[in-house]
Design an enzyme around this catalytic site. Structure first.
Site, PDB file in Angstrom:
ATOM      1  N   GLU A   1     -62.236 -27.188  19.204  1.00 43.83           N
ATOM      2  CA  GLU A   1     -61.318 -28.242  18.631  1.00 43.83           C
ATOM      3  C   GLU A   1     -61.855 -29.045  17.690  1.00 43.83           C
ATOM      4  O   GLU A   1     -63.030 -29.748  17.759  1.00 43.83           O
ATOM      5  CB  GLU A   1     -60.717 -29.171  19.938  1.00 43.83           C
ATOM      6  CG  GLU A   1     -59.899 -28.313  20.985  1.00 43.83           C
ATOM      7  CD  GLU A   1     -58.648 -27.601  20.203  1.00 43.83           C
ATOM      8  OE1 GLU A   1     -58.173 -28.183  19.173  1.00 43.83           O
ATOM      9  OE2 GLU A   1     -58.303 -26.467  20.585  1.00 43.83           O
TER      10      GLU A   1
ATOM     11  N   CYS B   1     -59.704 -37.977  16.495  1.00 44.75           N
ATOM     12  CA  CYS B   1     -59.288 -36.625  15.538  1.00 44.75           C
ATOM     13  C   CYS B   1     -57.796 -36.820  15.484  1.00 44.75           C
ATOM     14  O   CYS B   1     -57.301 -36.440  14.594  1.00 44.75           O
ATOM     15  CB  CYS B   1     -59.763 -35.379  16.662  1.00 44.75           C
ATOM     16  SG  CYS B   1     -59.275 -35.700  18.192  1.00 44.75           S
TER      17      CYS B   1
HETATM   18  P1  NAP Z   1     -69.721 -32.683  14.796  1.00 43.57           P
HETATM   19  O1  NAP Z   1     -70.973 -33.447  13.478  1.00 43.57           O
HETATM   20  O2  NAP Z   1     -69.491 -31.413  14.291  1.00 43.57           O
HETATM   21  O3  NAP Z   1     -70.786 -32.549  15.806  1.00 43.57           O
HETATM   22  C1  NAP Z   1     -69.933 -32.137  17.056  1.00 43.57           C
HETATM   23  C2  NAP Z   1     -71.409 -31.453  17.994  1.00 43.57           C
HETATM   24  O4  NAP Z   1     -71.642 -30.512  17.309  1.00 43.57           O
HETATM   25  C3  NAP Z   1     -72.492 -32.461  18.268  1.00 43.57           C
HETATM   26  O5  NAP Z   1     -72.834 -32.383  19.487  1.00 43.57           O
HETATM   27  C4  NAP Z   1     -73.427 -31.835  17.134  1.00 43.57           C
HETATM   28  O6  NAP Z   1     -74.797 -32.040  17.507  1.00 43.57           O
HETATM   29  C5  NAP Z   1     -73.155 -30.484  17.454  1.00 43.57           C
HETATM   30  N1  NAP Z   1     -73.842 -29.462  16.240  1.00 43.57           N
HETATM   31  C6  NAP Z   1     -74.286 -29.753  15.103  1.00 43.57           C
HETATM   32  N2  NAP Z   1     -74.535 -28.882  14.255  1.00 43.57           N
HETATM   33  C7  NAP Z   1     -74.316 -27.874  15.254  1.00 43.57           C
HETATM   34  C8  NAP Z   1     -74.631 -26.290  15.101  1.00 43.57           C
HETATM   35  N3  NAP Z   1     -75.289 -25.932  13.872  1.00 43.57           N
HETATM   36  N4  NAP Z   1     -74.390 -25.580  15.990  1.00 43.57           N
HETATM   37  C9  NAP Z   1     -73.915 -26.257  17.294  1.00 43.57           C
HETATM   38  N5  NAP Z   1     -73.697 -27.370  17.447  1.00 43.57           N
HETATM   39  C10 NAP Z   1     -73.867 -27.997  16.375  1.00 43.57           C
HETATM   40  O7  NAP Z   1     -68.703 -33.836  15.004  1.00 43.57           O
HETATM   41  P2  NAP Z   1     -69.058 -35.130  15.219  1.00 43.57           P
HETATM   42  O8  NAP Z   1     -69.184 -36.034  13.952  1.00 43.57           O
HETATM   43  O9  NAP Z   1     -69.685 -35.243  16.590  1.00 43.57           O
HETATM   44  O10 NAP Z   1     -67.446 -35.305  15.689  1.00 43.57           O
HETATM   45  C11 NAP Z   1     -66.439 -35.855  14.818  1.00 43.57           C
HETATM   46  C12 NAP Z   1     -65.570 -34.785  14.583  1.00 43.57           C
HETATM   47  O11 NAP Z   1     -64.847 -34.183  15.851  1.00 43.57           O
HETATM   48  C13 NAP Z   1     -64.407 -35.047  13.593  1.00 43.57           C
HETATM   49  O12 NAP Z   1     -64.190 -33.852  12.593  1.00 43.57           O
HETATM   50  C14 NAP Z   1     -63.225 -35.109  14.620  1.00 43.57           C
HETATM   51  O13 NAP Z   1     -62.051 -34.737  14.137  1.00 43.57           O
HETATM   52  C15 NAP Z   1     -63.512 -34.001  15.785  1.00 43.57           C
HETATM   53  N6  NAP Z   1     -63.054 -33.997  16.994  1.00 43.57           N
HETATM   54  C16 NAP Z   1     -61.955 -33.235  17.297  1.00 43.57           C
HETATM   55  C17 NAP Z   1     -61.266 -33.338  18.610  1.00 43.57           C
HETATM   56  C18 NAP Z   1     -60.114 -32.460  19.034  1.00 43.57           C
HETATM   57  O14 NAP Z   1     -59.856 -32.577  19.970  1.00 43.57           O
HETATM   58  N7  NAP Z   1     -59.489 -31.492  17.951  1.00 43.57           N
HETATM   59  C19 NAP Z   1     -61.697 -34.569  19.325  1.00 43.57           C
HETATM   60  C20 NAP Z   1     -62.758 -35.347  18.830  1.00 43.57           C
HETATM   61  C21 NAP Z   1     -63.370 -35.344  17.645  1.00 43.57           C
HETATM   62  P3  NAP Z   1     -75.513 -33.340  16.771  1.00 43.57           P
HETATM   63  O15 NAP Z   1     -74.898 -34.643  17.295  1.00 43.57           O
HETATM   64  O16 NAP Z   1     -76.883 -33.396  17.010  1.00 43.57           O
HETATM   65  O17 NAP Z   1     -75.323 -33.269  15.404  1.00 43.57           O
END
Ligand code: NAP
Length: 516
Positions: A287, A321
């Site tokens: 997601e 999101c």
């Molecule tokens: P993110 O930067 O993509 O991080 C999400 C998770 O992925 C974190 O735990 C992050 O760890 C991890 N991660 C980073 N690089 C990775 C890699 N190479 N391999 C595996 N995991 C990795 O997103 P965010 O800033 O935390 O969250 C905001 C985003 O989430 C927004 O785009 C929002 O729209 C989206 N979101 C979507 C939903 C939905 O239901 N569609 C709900 C909530 C949020 P680190 O923290 O250590 O970087």
């Protein structure tokens, strides 16, 4: 099992003094426990790492909320090994026993609710009502998925031919890697983890680096609920350091991810590659981001449309999101709606979450502050800023005031996910054009239409390209079991968390036929 029917957890009433007092006491209590260290938990064992993640309060970055382990490939390997061996027993544990653990975790969360809210305020910068909605959502996930597992435990009905019995049942899948974002650190982490666990899988739980302490609290609650050691392996760590390793490993059966489009696509790509000893096609439940639009037509109730735009755009500082980041207004009502939105957004109280009346808190982190600030600069070049100020010094807290830009639909601020309190307002000639603008995005998470015109609503019901479409109301705050949540397009795999199709994504469906 004799359970009462599912219903959503009721939100706290902040006009009741006893709730305000309980929250103040919890803030004080949690405030006295800041700065502690939280190791990884692998197979029930506390595991220290050489490095640590330091988590700070976004409303006061000088305050350290806690320090967690920072996993390396070594700990990731240990966690995968433990989860693989524990799968042998957990997958054979009865669905009822698995469901009971979720129900007990829910009861613990209810009992510890104010404490959880206080952690949300300290580490996530969440205003009280947002923190409450989020903890209620976590409780709802536990209650809903427990019941879903009981519904699915004996499979579902299919047809049989004469003289044969055909059965269609679900079985656990294997080791799941749960990767969560920071914006709903209790709810999404609990939801993704509990679905995987109740389905009979074992997991590696990786919280976001920015909300690792809340991750540790959630992990402890599952432990307190009696989850056997090794079913949930808590692995705080930087995604950049351990993410690829966890995703690529041959022992990983599925990845359940919520976060940005960029990370989601990377995970999808890496998971698709077959590596040595891999015996399955990995499943990815992802997601991702959104650029969600609300369309207001000329027949709408303009006052309530403006109120819901403001709520949807600035709740948790636009870091949902599902947040409205585009308001697409019919030309005939454009000025009136914009004036109302500006007026209502001006009335929002900004600040640290110290009292119930704060509406807009800080953004989560310095990188997020810098990112949103740079979009404010871009927006100033691209259009007219009708509300908002230049962000100040982040050392005093990562605060960014609610901002509104009048822009053309091609503007970057109207196309790219900003994930902050920044709303782009766009004028449309008529309803058809408004819907075309709304759909002109690679994302497709949430969307809304305000209208009293039945033809417009029916057109949007068919044509609005979003996984969650809402009419004449706000577009955030999806309720578990009531508004199953998940997006189209680059917003993800449409997994619909909190809905009837979610648990089967975590299981293998088996058909067994016997001829008599
Ligand atoms: P993110 O930067 O993509 O991080 C999400 C998770 O992925 C974190 O735990 C992050 O760890 C991890 N991660 C980073 N690089 C990775 C890699 N190479 N391999 C595996 N995991 C990795 O997103 P965010 O800033 O935390 O969250 C905001 C985003 O989430 C927004 O785009 C929002 O729209 C989206 N979101 C979507 C939903 C939905 O239901 N569609 C709900 C909530 C949020 P680190 O923290 O250590 O970087």
């Amino acid at each position: 099992m004799g359970l009462i029917p599912y219903k959503n957890e009721v939100y706290l009433d902040w006009t009741e003094e006893k709730n305000v007092e309980a929250m103040r006491a919890a803030l004080k209590d949690v405030g006295s426990r800041l700065g502690r260290s939280y190791p990884a938990i692998i197979g029930g064992r506390r595991v220290e790492t050489d490095d640590e993640i330091v988590s700070v309060n976004p409303a006061d970055p000088s305050q350290v909320v806690g320090r967690t382990a920072s996993a390396t490939e070594r700990e990731a390997d240990m966690a995968l090994e433990t989860a693989t061996s524990t799968f042998e027993t957990w997958s054979r544990t009865s669905p009822e026993a698995r469901a009971r653990i979720l129900l007990r975790a829910s009861a613990i969360m209810k009992r510890r609710k104010f404490e959880l809210l206080a952690w949300e305020a300290h580490e996530g910068g969440k205003p009280w009502f947002e923190a409450d909605a989020q903890v209620a959502e976590a409780i709802d996930f536990l209650e809903y998925y427990a019941r879903e597992m009981l519904r699915l435990k004996d499979g579902v009905e299919i047809y049989s031919v004469p003289g044969e019995e055909s059965r269609y049942t679900y079985q656990p899948m294997g080791v799941g890697v749960i990767i969560a974002p920071w914006n709903f650190p209790t709810a999404i982490l609990t939801g993704m983890s509990s679905a995987a666990i109740v389905a009979g899988n074992t997991i590696i739980m990786k919280p976001s680096e920015f909300t690792s302490v809340i991750g540790a609290v959630v992990a402890e609650i599952f432990e307190e609920a009696g989850l056997p050691e090794g079913v949930l392996n808590f692995l705080p760590g930087y995604g950049s350091k351990v993410g690829d390793y966890l995703v690529e490993d041959a022992r990983t059966r599925f990845i359940s991810f919520t976060g940005s489009m960029k990370t989601g696509l990377r995970i999808n790509e890496l998971a698709a590659r077959q590596i040595e000893n891999q015996r399955w096609v990995k499943r990815v439940i992802a997601e991702m981001g959104g650029k969600d639009a609300m369309v207001i037509d000329d027949s709408a109730d303009l006052d309530s449309a403006a109120s819901d735009i403001v709520k949807s755009a600035y709740g948790y500082s636009g870091q949902k999101c599902s947040a409205a980041s585009r308001a697409i207004l019919h030309a005939d009502v454009y000025d009136e709606v914009l004036d109302k939105v500006v007026e209502k957004a001006k009335a929002l109280k900004i600040g640290g979450p110290e009292s119930a009346d704060v509406n807009v808190g800080p953004v989560i982190s310095e990188p997020q502050f810098e990112k949103v600030s740079s979009y404010v600069d871009v927006g100033k070049q691209e259009g007219e800023r009708v509300l908002g100020e230049d962000p100040g010094d982040p050392q005093g807290g990562y605060f960014i005031s609610p901002t509104i830009f009048e822009v053309e639909r091609e503007a970057r601020v109207a196309r790219e996910e900003i994930f902050g309190p920044v709303l782009s307002v766009i004028k449309a000639r008529d309803f058809d054009e408004a819907l075309r603008v709304a759909n002109d995005s690679p994302y497709g998470l949430t969307g809304g239409v305000y209208s009293k015109n039945r033809d417009h609503l029916e057109l949007a019901r068919r044509e609005f390209k979003a996984g969650n479409v809402y009419f004449n109301r706000g577009i955030t705050g999806a309720l578990v079991g009531v508004q199953p949540f998940g997006g189209f397009g680059m917003s993800g795999t449409d997994s619909k968390a909190g809905g009837p199709d979610y648990l089967p994504l975590h299981m293998l469906a088996r058909t067994v036929v016997e001829r008599f």
